[in-house]
Motif scaffolding. Structure first.
Motif, PDB file in Angstrom:
ATOM      1  N   ARG A 176       0.832  -1.204   0.000  1.00 31.28           N
ATOM      2  CA  ARG A 176       0.000   0.000   0.000  1.00 31.28           C
ATOM      3  C   ARG A 176       0.868   1.256   0.000  1.00 31.28           C
ATOM      4  N   TYR A 177       1.977   1.230   0.717  1.00 29.32           N
ATOM      5  CA  TYR A 177       2.903   2.369   0.712  1.00 29.32           C
ATOM      6  C   TYR A 177       3.454   2.596  -0.696  1.00 29.32           C
ATOM      7  N   LEU A 178       3.773   1.477  -1.367  1.00 36.69           N
ATOM      8  CA  LEU A 178       4.335   1.579  -2.717  1.00 36.69           C
ATOM      9  C   LEU A 178       3.285   2.041  -3.716  1.00 36.69           C
ATOM     10  N   GLY A 179       2.014   1.792  -3.375  1.00 39.47           N
ATOM     11  CA  GLY A 179       0.929   2.161  -4.286  1.00 39.47           C
ATOM     12  C   GLY A 179       0.824   1.242  -5.489  1.00 39.47           C
ATOM     13  N   VAL A 180       1.348   0.022  -5.375  1.00 40.99           N
ATOM     14  CA  VAL A 180       1.322  -0.880  -6.526  1.00 40.99           C
ATOM     15  C   VAL A 180       0.063  -1.740  -6.559  1.00 40.99           C
ATOM     16  N   SER A 181      -0.658  -1.776  -5.440  1.00 42.07           N
ATOM     17  CA  SER A 181      -1.867  -2.602  -5.376  1.00 42.07           C
ATOM     18  C   SER A 181      -2.829  -2.015  -4.357  1.00 42.07           C
ATOM     19  N   THR A 182      -4.127  -2.242  -4.557  1.00 36.94           N
ATOM     20  CA  THR A 182      -5.063  -1.831  -3.508  1.00 36.94           C
ATOM     21  C   THR A 182      -4.911  -2.795  -2.341  1.00 36.94           C
ATOM     22  N   ALA A 183      -4.419  -3.999  -2.632  1.00 41.87           N
ATOM     23  CA  ALA A 183      -4.197  -5.043  -1.629  1.00 41.87           C
ATOM     24  C   ALA A 183      -5.441  -5.282  -0.782  1.00 41.87           C
ATOM     25  N   ASN A 184      -6.590  -5.131  -1.408  1.00 38.63           N
ATOM     26  CA  ASN A 184      -7.835  -5.343  -0.670  1.00 38.63           C
ATOM     27  C   ASN A 184      -8.130  -6.844  -0.560  1.00 38.63           C
ATOM     28  N   PHE A 190      -5.610  -9.221  -2.794  1.00 37.92           N
ATOM     29  CA  PHE A 190      -4.490  -9.670  -1.954  1.00 37.92           C
ATOM     30  C   PHE A 190      -4.924 -11.017  -1.387  1.00 37.92           C
ATOM     31  N   ARG A 191      -4.348 -12.103  -1.931  1.00 43.85           N
ATOM     32  CA  ARG A 191      -4.771 -13.449  -1.519  1.00 43.85           C
ATOM     33  C   ARG A 191      -3.581 -14.203  -0.957  1.00 43.85           C
ATOM     34  N   CYS A 192      -3.871 -14.980   0.039  1.00 44.25           N
ATOM     35  CA  CYS A 192      -2.771 -15.691   0.681  1.00 44.25           C
ATOM     36  C   CYS A 192      -3.022 -17.190   0.734  1.00 44.25           C
ATOM     37  N   ASP A 193      -2.008 -17.947   0.343  1.00 46.90           N
ATOM     38  CA  ASP A 193      -2.024 -19.394   0.549  1.00 46.90           C
ATOM     39  C   ASP A 193      -0.896 -19.681   1.526  1.00 46.90           C
ATOM     40  N   ALA A 194      -1.144 -20.609   2.430  1.00 47.53           N
ATOM     41  CA  ALA A 194      -0.118 -20.906   3.436  1.00 47.53           C
ATOM     42  C   ALA A 194       0.265 -22.372   3.379  1.00 47.53           C
ATOM     43  N   ASN A 195       1.568 -22.622   3.448  1.00 48.37           N
ATOM     44  CA  ASN A 195       2.038 -23.989   3.582  1.00 48.37           C
ATOM     45  C   ASN A 195       2.437 -24.172   5.032  1.00 48.37           C
ATOM     46  N   ILE A 196       1.850 -25.160   5.656  1.00 49.05           N
ATOM     47  CA  ILE A 196       2.156 -25.359   7.068  1.00 49.05           C
ATOM     48  C   ILE A 196       2.501 -26.820   7.334  1.00 49.05           C
ATOM     49  N   SER A 197       3.565 -27.001   8.100  1.00 49.02           N
ATOM     50  CA  SER A 197       3.907 -28.346   8.548  1.00 49.02           C
ATOM     51  C   SER A 197       4.385 -28.240   9.985  1.00 49.02           C
ATOM     52  N   ILE A 198       4.444 -29.374  10.646  1.00 49.24           N
ATOM     53  CA  ILE A 198       4.949 -29.371  12.016  1.00 49.24           C
ATOM     54  C   ILE A 198       6.109 -30.351  12.087  1.00 49.24           C
ATOM     55  N   ARG A 199       6.896 -30.230  13.122  1.00 49.32           N
ATOM     56  CA  ARG A 199       7.948 -31.218  13.351  1.00 49.32           C
ATOM     57  C   ARG A 199       8.167 -31.316  14.857  1.00 49.32           C
ATOM     58  N   PRO A 200       8.587 -32.487  15.315  1.00 50.99           N
ATOM     59  CA  PRO A 200       8.847 -32.612  16.746  1.00 50.99           C
ATOM     60  C   PRO A 200       9.876 -31.562  17.165  1.00 50.99           C
ATOM     61  N   ALA A 201       9.670 -30.940  18.327  1.00 47.62           N
ATOM     62  CA  ALA A 201      10.568 -29.885  18.780  1.00 47.62           C
ATOM     63  C   ALA A 201      12.010 -30.371  18.745  1.00 47.62           C
ATOM     64  N   ASN A 202      12.918 -29.461  18.346  1.00 46.03           N
ATOM     65  CA  ASN A 202      14.355 -29.750  18.267  1.00 46.03           C
ATOM     66  C   ASN A 202      14.722 -30.807  17.225  1.00 46.03           C
ATOM     67  N   SER A 203      13.806 -31.085  16.317  1.00 43.67           N
ATOM     68  CA  SER A 203      14.150 -32.045  15.271  1.00 43.67           C
ATOM     69  C   SER A 203      14.336 -31.277  13.970  1.00 43.67           C
ATOM     70  N   LYS A 204      15.134 -31.791  13.066  1.00 42.94           N
ATOM     71  CA  LYS A 204      15.344 -31.122  11.788  1.00 42.94           C
ATOM     72  C   LYS A 204      14.376 -31.653  10.726  1.00 42.94           C
ATOM     73  N   LYS A 205      13.804 -32.803  11.037  1.00 43.92           N
ATOM     74  CA  LYS A 205      12.979 -33.481  10.047  1.00 43.92           C
ATOM     75  C   LYS A 205      11.630 -32.773   9.869  1.00 43.92           C
ATOM     76  N   LEU A 206      11.311 -32.460   8.612  1.00 45.32           N
ATOM     77  CA  LEU A 206      10.019 -31.832   8.347  1.00 45.32           C
ATOM     78  C   LEU A 206       8.998 -32.885   7.939  1.00 45.32           C
ATOM     79  N   LEU A 207       7.822 -32.756   8.475  1.00 43.08           N
ATOM     80  CA  LEU A 207       6.743 -33.668   8.092  1.00 43.08           C
ATOM     81  C   LEU A 207       6.037 -33.079   6.858  1.00 43.08           C
ATOM     82  N   PRO A 208       5.256 -33.893   6.151  1.00 36.99           N
ATOM     83  CA  PRO A 208       4.615 -33.374   4.923  1.00 36.99           C
ATOM     84  C   PRO A 208       3.834 -32.094   5.189  1.00 36.99           C
ATOM     85  N   LYS A 209       3.920 -31.168   4.212  1.00 32.47           N
ATOM     86  CA  LYS A 209       3.248 -29.882   4.431  1.00 32.47           C
ATOM     87  C   LYS A 209       1.842 -29.885   3.830  1.00 32.47           C
ATOM     88  N   VAL A 210       1.016 -29.066   4.435  1.00 33.25           N
ATOM     89  CA  VAL A 210      -0.353 -28.929   3.974  1.00 33.25           C
ATOM     90  C   VAL A 210      -0.523 -27.504   3.472  1.00 33.25           C
TER      91      VAL A 210
END
Ligand code: ZN
Length: 478
Positions: A176-184, A190-210
């Motif tokens: 909005r500051y840039l004025g390039v989009s109404t971002a409404n 302005f649409r958002c898709d999110a990829n989310i996954s979890i992993r056991p704390a302190n683990s590096k292994k990522l589980l499949p994302k949704v």
């Protein structure tokens, strides 16, 4: 078992260009009857050729620069193929391996600290047509097809639903500051898709994302991420298995539902768009764009703190929208130096309350910065008291009248005449023997009560400091 949350966000935002991405049709698709802003190019007639919209490239470069991205020497477009009725051509022109911007970042203030979230890429593509589902058949509106759509992809480095929301608010604000989009968000620009996954704390292994879609507000993103992290954790605890899939957020039930198992990039059969040659991004042009970037929210916030001496907290709220920040500065400029804190307090206090309760955006407020500063001058020079000013502001807000007009009409000028105040004080003391006795026996709060009664008797017009002083004198105190 404790889990860590890993979120990556993809934001699609329509650019505020006048024409579409690859043809000269108007991009103001919502203002026209369905299927009227169309031409052979966006209807994908045989033999037509696309032409790149220069403004869309410029806006994408602006955004990429504002997000600290590297702008490569050249960029190109690719075909993304998939069979879906909202694509006229049967493919979408997008960017695959040479986006306009790469490897940027933005800083988010979240959970009490600053965090840098890296941005993978900023690229340009075209929006699809709009499908309107009507029971057992669907209608198609091609007006939106070909509107420039910019995609901003973050690294999967966001570690809480609150951080995801704050990232989006910051990104939204920058656009909005840039004025390039109404971002409404509600209108889908302005649409958002999110990829989310979890992993056991302190683990590096990522589980499949949704991947979660259909979130139409910042709050929805927050709620959907909360829900999804819990759902995935619960599924694992019950011995279930997580799979890569796409789910849709359902606002009414506050849940996500399975839409489909995820397609992989290979499914799109990307290849370079043969109808468009690669674009060289001229260095001089890029530097001109960089030099012309407006002051961005973070820089403006920091300047507000140093230039106006207001708190970081207040500066954050004031700069959360460009309109609010402009209003504030406009107002401060109308007043004598040193009044920024006063302006900020009124803007963030009573003024914001009025905006919120009436669901008004500041751009549509009936009080101009000039009128607000005129009102604050009346408070500052003692013409009206603080409590009176609140009532005046409310009337200004509702009617659009100026403060001086309201003050004259309603005879609201502050009473600063000692004799006049003393007269009222004496009446109040005579009528409140109990409170007077309390005060004499040492109860200090009785003083506050008597002062309150005097203010009430003068409908808030008496100068509060003088009232306090005179009441104390009259009661024989110090
Ligand atoms: Zn067209």
């Amino acid at each position: 078992m404790a889990y860590e949350i890993v979120i990556g966000l993809e934001v699609h935002t329509q650019l505020l260009t006048r024409s579409k991405m690859f043809c000269s049709c108007s991009a103001d698709y919502a203002s026209a009857p369905p299927n009227t802003y169309v031409c052979p190019v966006c209807l994908a007639m045989p033999g037509v050729l696309p032409v790149i919209n220069e403004k869309a490239i410029e806006y994408t470069v602006m955004t990429a620069l504002a997000l600290n991205c590297t702008i490569p020497e050249y960029t190109k477009f690719d075909r993304k193929n998939y069979f879906y009725p909202d694509l006229m051509k049967g493919y979408q022109i997008s960017q695959y391996d040479s986006p306009v911007g790469k490897r940027g970042w933005l800083t988010v203030d979240s959970d009490g600290g600053k965090k840098r979230i890296n941005i993978t890429r900023v690229h340009l593509e075209e929006d699809t047509a709009k499908l309107l589902h009507r029971g057992d058949y669907s209608l198609i509106d091609v007006n939106r097809s070909g509107v420039p759509l910019m995609e901003i992809v973050s690294e999967p480095e966001i570690s809480s639903p609150a951080e995801a929301r704050d990232y989006l608010i910051m990104l939204h604000n920058i656009l909005r500051y840039l004025g390039v989009s109404t971002a409404n968000m509600e209108e889908g620009s302005f649409r958002c898709d999110a990829n989310i996954s979890i992993r056991p704390a302190n683990s590096k292994k990522l589980l499949p994302k949704v991947e979660v879609k259909n979130m139409n507000s910042f709050k929805a993103v927050y709620q959907a991420m909360e829900y999804e992290a819990k759902r995935q954790g619960k599924l694992l605890e019950e011995g279930g298995e997580l799979v890569q899939e796409t789910r849709g957020w359902v606002e009414e039930s506050g849940t996500t539902v399975l839409q489909r198992t995820k397609e992989y990039a290979e499914d799109y059969r990307y290849f370079p768009e043969p109808d468009l040659s690669p674009l060289v991004l001229d260095r001089t042009w890029i530097e001109e764009i960089r030099a012309g970037l407006p002051e961005l929210p973070e820089a403006r916030r920091d300047r507000f703190v140093t230039e106006y001496g207001i708190s970081l907290y207040d500066a954050n709220i004031l700069t959360a929208s460009r309109a609010m920040a402009n209003y504030f500065e406009n107002c401060v400029r109308q007043m004598v130096p040193g009044k920024a804190k006063m302006v900020s307090n009124w803007l963030l206090g009573d003024f914001s309350r009025l905006l919120n309760t009436t669901n008004t955006i500041i751009e549509n407020a009936r009080i101009s910065p000039k009128h607000l500063s005129d009102m604050l001058v009346l408070v500052d020079n003692g013409t009206i008291s603080g409590p009176t000013a609140k009532a005046v502001l409310e009337e200004m807000f509702q009617t659009g009248k100026e403060a001086s007009e309201i003050v004259t009409e309603r005879r609201l000028s502050q009473i600063s005449n000692a004799g006049e105040i003393r007269e009222v004080v004496r009446q109040v003391i005579a009528g409140n023997a109990g409170a007077v006795a309390d005060y004499t026996s040492g109860k200090q709060q009785a003083l506050t009560f008597i002062v309150g009664q005097v203010m009430k008797a003068t409908r808030g017009r008496a100068n509060p400091a003088m009232v306090r002083e005179i009441v104390t004198q009259e009661l024989g105190g110090k």
